[in-house]
Scaffold this active site. Structure first.
Site, PDB file in Angstrom:
ATOM      1  N   ARG A 179       0.829  -1.210   0.000  1.00 14.32           N
ATOM      2  CA  ARG A 179       0.000   0.000   0.000  1.00 14.32           C
ATOM      3  C   ARG A 179       0.870   1.269   0.000  1.00 14.32           C
ATOM      4  NH1 ARG A 179      -4.563   0.595   4.484  1.00 14.32           N
ATOM      5  NH2 ARG A 179      -2.766   1.061   5.789  1.00 14.32           N
TER       6      ARG A 179
ATOM      7  N   LYS B 157      -2.630   7.072   1.225  1.00 10.55           N
ATOM      8  CA  LYS B 157      -2.463   7.290   2.662  1.00 10.55           C
ATOM      9  C   LYS B 157      -1.387   8.358   2.821  1.00 10.55           C
ATOM     10  CE  LYS B 157      -2.254   4.562   6.875  1.00 10.55           C
ATOM     11  NZ  LYS B 157      -3.271   5.303   7.597  1.00 10.55           N
TER      12      LYS B 157
ATOM     13  N   GLU C 270     -16.249   6.208   5.555  1.00 14.75           N
ATOM     14  CA  GLU C 270     -15.483   5.525   6.609  1.00 14.75           C
ATOM     15  C   GLU C 270     -15.474   6.418   7.838  1.00 14.75           C
ATOM     16  OE1 GLU C 270     -11.351   5.100   5.474  1.00 14.75           O
ATOM     17  OE2 GLU C 270     -11.304   7.074   4.551  1.00 14.75           O
TER      18      GLU C 270
END
Ligand code: PMP
Length: 290
Positions: free
Chosen positions: A50, A149, A182
């Site tokens: 990721r 991220k 989320e």
């Protein structure tokens, strides 16, 4: 505590980054939060995948190979004699000039902190947490993909502030269409008529590693799972609701906007997934002290 910065270890008081680092000036960079359980780094490969994807999406060339990052993370744990805790692995754009262009930054900075982690209070895991819907929507994928991220967490921080001001434990973030995205640092699941539902990443949910792990565990337990858009109505009327995240693990939810869910206590499916998650973390991962 010993901190890794660009190949060297520094005592905490000497672990310093330049004020010209674009990670600090602009939040330009990417990071991962990774757990250590029982002397093993949990899901390290997934976190490194990721991180690579986040870096690629923001045209940042990771200055270290996968093997070198693995070794650096393992060595940081060893130097800190960590057996259970949390690793923060950060890659910034590096030192540059004032001005946005990343092309004037010579080399990305990599630093790694291996420390202990403060979980939600134990009571939250027994009783469930209180969610509050916040007005701050999740960043549109047309602006910056929530799947990056990145070091800029202001969107999530503002949502967290709203949730705390409203007396909640966590903030539920919607996307511009009004669907659930989320929470500020965790993914959301609901159970409806025996089926587990979680928003697709296209709704603005980070492709959470705990989210995927829980989806796999549900599969093993014979619980059907679907990625599907849903609204607050679906949470109000859900049989169960829980959050997932590396730091939080699997956390039951007892309330959304003061409306009680699941009879105000962790439901049986949530409890079973919490149990399976704990079991998995206790025996899996990259060994630090092989
Ligand atoms: N959403 C956001 C916004 C996050 O920052 C995180 C990680 N803290 C998550 C979800 C959960 O992802 P993971 O399970 O990979 O930690």
């Amino acid at each position: 505590m010993k901190i890794y910065i660009d190949g060297k270890f520094y005592p905490e008081k000497d672990a310093k980054i330049s004020v010209f680092d674009h990670g600090l000036l602009y939040g330009d960079g990417a990071f991962e939060g990774i757990r250590v359980y029982n002397g093993r780094i949990f899901k390290l490969a997934e976190h490194l995948d990721r991180l690579r994807a986040s870096a690629q999406a923001i045209v940042l060339n990771l200055p270290m190979s996968r093997e070198a990052l693995t070794e650096a993370a393992v060595e940081t744990c060893r130097r800190n004699k960590l057996r259970d805790g949390y690793i923060r692995l950060v890659v910034t754009r590096g030192v540059g000039y004032l001005g946005l262009s990343p092309y004037k930054c010579k080399k990305p900075t990599v630093f790694i902190i291996a420390a202990t982690i403060e979980l939600y209070p134990e009571k939250v895991y027994r009783k469930g947490m209180k969610l509050v819907t916040v007005g701050t929507t999740r960043t549109s994928p047309a602006a910056l993909s929530p799947n990056v991220k990145s070091l800029n967490y202001l969107n999530n921080i503002m949502a967290k502030v709203e949730a705390l001001h409203a007396g909640g434990d966590e903030g539920l973030m919607l996307n511009a269409q009004g669907y659930i995205a989320e929470c500020t640092g965790d993914n959301v699941f609901i159970l409806k008529r025996g089926v587990l539902l979680t928003p697709p990443t296209s709704a603005g949910a980070l492709c959470g590693i705990t989210r995927q792990t829980v989806m796999d565990l549900a599969g093993e337990a014979g619980i059907p799972v679907r990625e599907e858009n849903f609204t607050r109505y679906d949470i109000f009327t859900a049989d169960e609701c829980f959050l997932t995240g590396t730091a939080a693990e699997v956390v039951p939810v007892r309330e959304l906007d003061r409306r009680v869910i699941s009879g105000g206590r962790p439901g049986p499916v949530t409890t079973e997934l919490m149990r399976r998650y704990k079991e998995l973390t206790a025996r899996n991962g990259t060994p630090i002290y092989a």
